[in-house]
Every structure is written in C-alpha cells, then in structure tokens.
Design a protein around this motif. Structure first.
Motif, PDB file in Angstrom:
ATOM      1  N   GLU A  36       0.810  -1.201   0.000  1.00  0.00           N
ATOM      2  CA  GLU A  36       0.000   0.000   0.000  1.00  0.00           C
ATOM      3  C   GLU A  36       0.852   1.263   0.000  1.00  0.00           C
ATOM      4  O   GLU A  36       1.827   1.365   0.729  1.00  0.00           O
ATOM      5  N   TRP A  42      -2.943   4.284  -4.461  1.00  0.00           N
ATOM      6  CA  TRP A  42      -2.086   3.440  -5.287  1.00  0.00           C
ATOM      7  C   TRP A  42      -1.529   2.274  -4.480  1.00  0.00           C
ATOM      8  O   TRP A  42      -1.281   2.395  -3.294  1.00  0.00           O
ATOM      9  N   THR A  43      -1.332   1.151  -5.141  1.00  0.00           N
ATOM     10  CA  THR A  43      -0.600   0.026  -4.569  1.00  0.00           C
ATOM     11  C   THR A  43       0.535  -0.334  -5.514  1.00  0.00           C
ATOM     12  O   THR A  43       0.424  -0.173  -6.732  1.00  0.00           O
ATOM     13  N   PHE A  44       1.662  -0.814  -4.943  1.00  0.00           N
ATOM     14  CA  PHE A  44       2.854  -1.064  -5.744  1.00  0.00           C
ATOM     15  C   PHE A  44       3.469  -2.417  -5.376  1.00  0.00           C
ATOM     16  O   PHE A  44       3.326  -2.881  -4.240  1.00  0.00           O
ATOM     17  N   ALA A  91       1.942  -1.363 -10.655  1.00  0.00           N
ATOM     18  CA  ALA A  91       1.264  -0.297  -9.921  1.00  0.00           C
ATOM     19  C   ALA A  91      -0.221  -0.389 -10.230  1.00  0.00           C
ATOM     20  O   ALA A  91      -0.611  -0.551 -11.392  1.00  0.00           O
ATOM     21  N   ARG A  92      -1.062  -0.306  -9.188  1.00  0.00           N
ATOM     22  CA  ARG A  92      -2.507  -0.405  -9.359  1.00  0.00           C
ATOM     23  C   ARG A  92      -3.188   0.799  -8.731  1.00  0.00           C
ATOM     24  O   ARG A  92      -2.786   1.282  -7.670  1.00  0.00           O
ATOM     25  N   TYR A  93      -4.245   1.248  -9.396  1.00  0.00           N
ATOM     26  CA  TYR A  93      -5.102   2.306  -8.861  1.00  0.00           C
ATOM     27  C   TYR A  93      -6.539   1.965  -9.210  1.00  0.00           C
ATOM     28  O   TYR A  93      -6.914   1.942 -10.380  1.00  0.00           O
ATOM     29  N   SER A  97      -4.266  -0.854 -13.813  1.00  0.00           N
ATOM     30  CA  SER A  97      -2.931  -1.318 -13.440  1.00  0.00           C
ATOM     31  C   SER A  97      -1.976  -1.149 -14.611  1.00  0.00           C
ATOM     32  O   SER A  97      -2.372  -1.187 -15.780  1.00  0.00           O
TER      33      SER A  97
END
Length: 263
Positions: A36, A42-44, A91-93, A97
């Motif tokens: 997180e 965003w997550t990475f 990377a996801r939002y 992704s």
C-alpha cells in the motif's frame, strides 16, 4: 563452420535468458503482492523471482542451412550461466494497473578445438533480453478476488557471438542476433481462498514480428503474515520467430518458487 555446428546447441541454451536468473527473494511472475502507498489509493509491487525452467525447440543462426533441435533441462543451462536477472513490477489504482516483467541472461562457454589449426579455442557468448510491458483493467473485482483484462507488448533481443583464439583465425569473431516486438493480450487474476491461501495466474497470447508469442502461469500462495508470503507454481512461455534465416522457435517451462517480503 564445423565448430559452429557443434556449439550451436550449447549457444541456444541461453537464448531464453529467463531460464537461469538469480534472485535473493523469488516471487511468481504472475500477480505479485501489493504494498500500500501512503496516499492516493495506489498500490505497488517490485519483485525479483526465480524460475527453474528448461528449454526445448528449434533454432538456426549464422546462416546455417538446417535448424538445430535443442532440449536442455535447467541444470544444463545453469552450468553455463554468467549472469541473469528477473524482476516484475506493478502499480494499481482502483481498477487500473500497469506492469512490467523483465528477463535477462548472459551465458558463455569455451571449448578447445580438435586440431587447433584454424583456431585453438572457440568462445561462445549468448545474451537474451525479454521485456513485457502492459496495462490492465479489472472487469471483475470484490473483496476476495479480481480478474484483469490486459494488453501490452513484449520486446525480444537475442544475440550470440563466437570468438576464435589461436591458429590461423586468431582474433576473429562473428555475431548474429535479432530484435523484435510482439503485441500481447490476455487475462490475469487472483482469488483468496481464505486468510492465508490464495491462487494467482495469467494467460497471454500475441504476435507481431513473431508468428506467435504466448505466456501462461499459475501459482498458489501462502501468506504467513503482513510481511511474508510464499509462492509455488508453474510457468510456460513460448515464441516462434523466423526471419532472414534466424529461427527462434522455443518453449521454456518449469516451476516457480518464491518468497515475498513486504515493506
């Protein structure tokens, strides 16, 4: 040319570099654990991984009139590995992704010639880069799972050099290589079985400069805590490229073992 014929099967052991990369922490190349971000939703994830794969298929280089069939297990390739690296990042939002999967290896081998007239030794070096870059959108998502539709491109760069030492041809070298790009589409996803176990995988297929380019993987993961989890799975990757006498029609497959560290 006789030397090239004898050494070509060994050269092609390195043509798919991903077979023999080293990593301190190994993770699946499918859908790595997300870390997180502090803000913005965003997550990475950035993760090296280990893939103990073998290689089989047909190759042709240096203008040879016939193709060479290659079949090598992981231990054969590892014996000739000089350097290797694999890593995936994502990377996801929300439902969106972006991701990348990098594979590189350099293999080398040398051998003395039988008579030493034209050359006393033959040195062979093979380098391969395969980079997948793409983006995805979650068509299905809930608290326990998601399923992404993804699209991207894979860049291949395969190069081999043969150098001669001693004899009449001392100091001579010859190289052959190709670079190409294939468009890829597919799906990937994740499903949490419970608080500890989860399933993850992907399937991609495409073409472009190659006639076909495909990649499938599946793994089961176990989450020890918020920091550590382990993965065990299987991956298979294949490509069929044939242009100007350069043939690279191979399949690489083998188990994936991983330890994910979150930070």
């Amino acid at each position: 040319m006789r030397f090239a014929r004898r050494l070509l099967p060994l050269i092609t052991l390195g043509l798919l570099a991903s077979t023999s990369a080293y990593a301190a922490d190994a993770v699946s190349p499918v859908t790595p654990e997300m870390v997180e971000a502090e803000a913005g939703g965003w997550t990475f994830a950035v993760s090296p991984y280990f893939w103990a794969a073998g290689l089989s298929g047909d190759v042709a280089q240096f203008g040879l009139p016939t193709t060479i069939h290659v079949s090598a297990d992981f231990s054969d390739i590892l014996d000739n590995l000089e350097f290797g690296a694999m890593a995936i990042g994502e990377a996801r939002y929300d439902r969106y992704s972006i991701f990348g999967d990098i594979i590189y290896a350099k293999l080398s081998s040398d051998s003395a010639t039988s008579r030493g007239v034209f050359a006393e030794r033959v040195d062979v070096t093979s380098e391969t880069f395969a980079g997948l870059f793409g983006a995805g959108y979650s068509v299905l998502t809930d608290e326990r799972s998601y399923l992404d539709v993804v699209a991207g491109a894979r860049v291949w760069d395969v190069n081999t050099e043969i150098s001669l030492t001693g004899g009449i041809l001392d100091g001579r070298s010859v190289s052959d290589g190709q670079t190409w790009v294939d468009g890829m589409v597919g799906m990937r996803g994740r499903y949490d079985i419970n608080e500890n176990f989860y399933l993850t995988g992907w399937g991609l297929v495409g073409a472009g400069d190659a006639d076909v380019d495909w990649d499938v993987a599946a793994a089961i993961g176990y989450r020890f805590n918020d920091t550590f989890s382990a993965l065990l799975g299987y991956r298979a990757l294949g490509v069929d490229y044939d242009k100007d006498g350069f043939i690279f029609d191979v399949v690489q497959q083998g188990p994936i073992m991983g330890l994910v560290v979150h930070f």
